[in-house]
Enzyme design. Structure first.
Site, PDB file in Angstrom:
ATOM      1  N   HIS A 180      -9.030  -1.967  -5.498  1.00  0.00           N
ATOM      2  CA  HIS A 180      -8.251  -0.911  -4.833  1.00  0.00           C
ATOM      3  C   HIS A 180      -9.214   0.205  -4.427  1.00  0.00           C
ATOM      4  CE1 HIS A 180      -5.413   2.355  -4.198  1.00  0.00           C
ATOM      5  NE2 HIS A 180      -4.474   1.440  -4.080  1.00  0.00           N
ATOM      6  N   GLU A 217      -5.720  -2.342   3.381  1.00  0.00           N
ATOM      7  CA  GLU A 217      -5.266  -0.962   3.245  1.00  0.00           C
ATOM      8  C   GLU A 217      -6.325  -0.034   3.828  1.00  0.00           C
ATOM      9  OE1 GLU A 217      -2.554  -0.462  -0.322  1.00  0.00           O
ATOM     10  OE2 GLU A 217      -4.498  -0.794  -1.230  1.00  0.00           O
TER      11      GLU A 217
HETATM   12  C1  PEP Z   1      -1.623   1.924  -2.684  1.00  0.00           C
HETATM   13  O1  PEP Z   1      -1.588   2.474  -3.772  1.00  0.00           O
HETATM   14  O2  PEP Z   1      -2.188   0.840  -2.555  1.00  0.00           O
HETATM   15  C2  PEP Z   1      -0.982   2.561  -1.521  1.00  0.00           C
HETATM   16  C3  PEP Z   1      -0.927   1.923  -0.388  1.00  0.00           C
HETATM   17  O3  PEP Z   1      -0.462   3.815  -1.728  1.00  0.00           O
HETATM   18  P1  PEP Z   1       0.544   4.603  -0.737  1.00  0.00           P
HETATM   19  O4  PEP Z   1       1.645   3.649  -0.376  1.00  0.00           O
HETATM   20  O5  PEP Z   1       1.017   5.760  -1.549  1.00  0.00           O
HETATM   21  O6  PEP Z   1      -0.239   4.994   0.473  1.00  0.00           O
END
Ligand code: PEP
Length: 223
Positions: free
Chosen positions: A84, A144
């Protein structure tokens, strides 16, 4: 699959209360929750897939403060989030270290969900190529973009599609890729409709059981 990431939130008592409210609302949906190590025992159930948010790359030994793959499995974890962006940035986890964890999880028979994504201004393909170097086998990817995590900003559908296609190009068409980054009840429908998106990873908006249950419904990801 739609997965909630609680990050460092909720005691075991709060986790159990969450599950009492959440489980009846998400029957029949493909949903998972990545919870703190200390809440794993409190969220065990048959309907929602439970996972951890990290684990050691080592099996056991003199690694004070670490938690092994066998330990999270023992508490019912079926998957583990690895790499992450908060682990990469705050705890300086490198691609090679994360790769060792992915391999360890695969060897020990738990599903790794590897998080990847570029920072603002970085070249998408170069970053993804570096983060996915050496990665193969059974796993899920969570794309992400770092600038979208916890900021309220989400990537445009074209960018999400491009990133997911690039990951599938490197790892194989069948690799499932989740999108994460400020997913909420306002944007979930649009994100879920993007062709290359196989699921979502939801951080902040997964902390409230009613809000997250609503997002799960809007995602349309049924079993
Ligand atoms: C995450 O923790 O992987 C994340 C995408 O957080 P958020 O949805 O708060 O942006």
């Amino acid at each position: 699959m739609i997965i909630g990431n609680w990050k460092m939130h909720k005691t075991s008592e709060e986790a159990a209360a969450y599950m009492r409210a959440f489980l009846p609302q998400v029957k029949g949906f493909k949903v998972g929750l990545a919870v703190p190590f200390t809440a794993l025992h409190a969220v065990q159930n048959d309907a929602v897939l439970i996972g951890a948010q990290n684990m050691s790359d080592e099996m056991s030994g003199a690694f004070t403060g670490e938690i092994s793959c066998a330990m999270i499995k023992d508490l019912g974890a079926k998957f583990v989030l690895l790499g992450h962006s908060e682990r990469r940035d705050v705890f300086q986890e490198s691609n090679s270290f994360i790769l060792r964890k992915v391999k360890r999880a695969q060897e020990e028979g738990i599903l790794p969900i590897l998080c990847v994504g570029e920072k603002e201004g970085q070249e998408l393909e170069r970053v993804l190529q570096e983060q996915l170097k050496g990665i193969s086998g059974n796993l899920l990817i969570a794309y992400e973009p770092v600038w979208a995590i916890g900021t309220g900003k989400t990537a445009k559908p074209e960018q999400i599609e491009k990133a997911h296609r690039f990951c599938k190009g490197l790892l194989g068409k069948k690799t499932e890729i989740l999108y994460g980054g400020s997913v909420n009840s306002e944007n979930i429908a649009e994100i879920a409709s993007i062709k290359e998106v196989d699921g979502m990873l939801v951080g902040g908006a997964s902390l409230n059981p009613d809000t997250f249950a609503k997002i799960v419904h809007q995602s349309g990801r049924k079993k």
